[in-house]
Scaffold this motif. Structure first.
Motif, short mmCIF file in Angstrom:
data_model
loop_
_atom_site.label_atom_id
_atom_site.label_comp_id
_atom_site.label_asym_id
_atom_site.label_seq_id
_atom_site.Cartn_x
_atom_site.Cartn_y
_atom_site.Cartn_z
N SER A 178 33.52 16.63 18.90
CA SER A 178 34.05 16.30 20.17
C SER A 178 35.33 16.17 20.15
O SER A 178 36.11 16.21 19.48
N SER B 199 30.30 25.18 22.31
CA SER B 199 30.05 23.93 23.03
C SER B 199 28.61 24.05 23.74
O SER B 199 28.01 25.04 23.89
N GLY C 236 30.02 19.71 20.92
CA GLY C 236 29.12 20.86 20.51
C GLY C 236 29.01 20.95 18.78
O GLY C 236 28.95 19.94 18.29
N ASP D 280 38.00 15.72 27.04
CA ASP D 280 37.49 16.59 28.22
C ASP D 280 38.77 16.60 29.14
O ASP D 280 39.11 15.54 29.87
N SER E 173 33.59 17.21 26.21
CA SER E 173 33.54 18.31 25.52
C SER E 173 33.00 18.20 24.14
O SER E 173 33.52 17.37 23.35
#
Length: 118
Positions: free
Chosen positions: A113, A74, A85, A116, A83
């Protein structure tokens, strides 16, 4: 005449660069060697890590080995609000957990992604 066109040329070039995702592509290209070294080290370790470190031009604060000898990590960046990475998967096998979106970048590289958890 050129003096009046210059602002429109600047706006047009800026719009084109953002639309073509040039800032991301340049940043990724400049960081790709460091990201590959990090991904290979994570894949060899076979574990996960919550250690924060600078990898190329990206701050990485979570890394894990993935099935098929790959790695996922990430990016903890002020430009990234969820979130997100990278996944490095030389065998093409992807992790199957909390990724909402997986986009190919080039070769074995993917941008991921996820949700989150606020």
């Amino acid at each position: 005449m050129l003096r009046w066109l210059m602002p429109w040329i600047i706006v047009g070039c800026t719009f084109l660069a953002i639309t073509a995702d040039v800032p991301f592509r340049v940043r990724f290209a400049l960081s790709q060697a460091a990201l590959a070294d990090h991904a290979q080290a994570v894949a060899r370790s076979g574990t996960s890590s919550h250690e924060c470190r600078q990898v190329g031009l990206y701050p990485v604060c979570w890394s894990e080995a993935t099935p098929g000898g790959g790695a996922r990590f990430s990016i903890d960046d002020w430009l990234v609000s969820t979130s997100a990475g990278f996944v490095w998967s030389p065998a093409g096998q992807m992790p199957e957990d909390d990724m909402d979106q997986l986009d190919p970048i080039s070769g074995p590289w993917y941008a991921w992604s996820g949700w989150d958890e606020w």
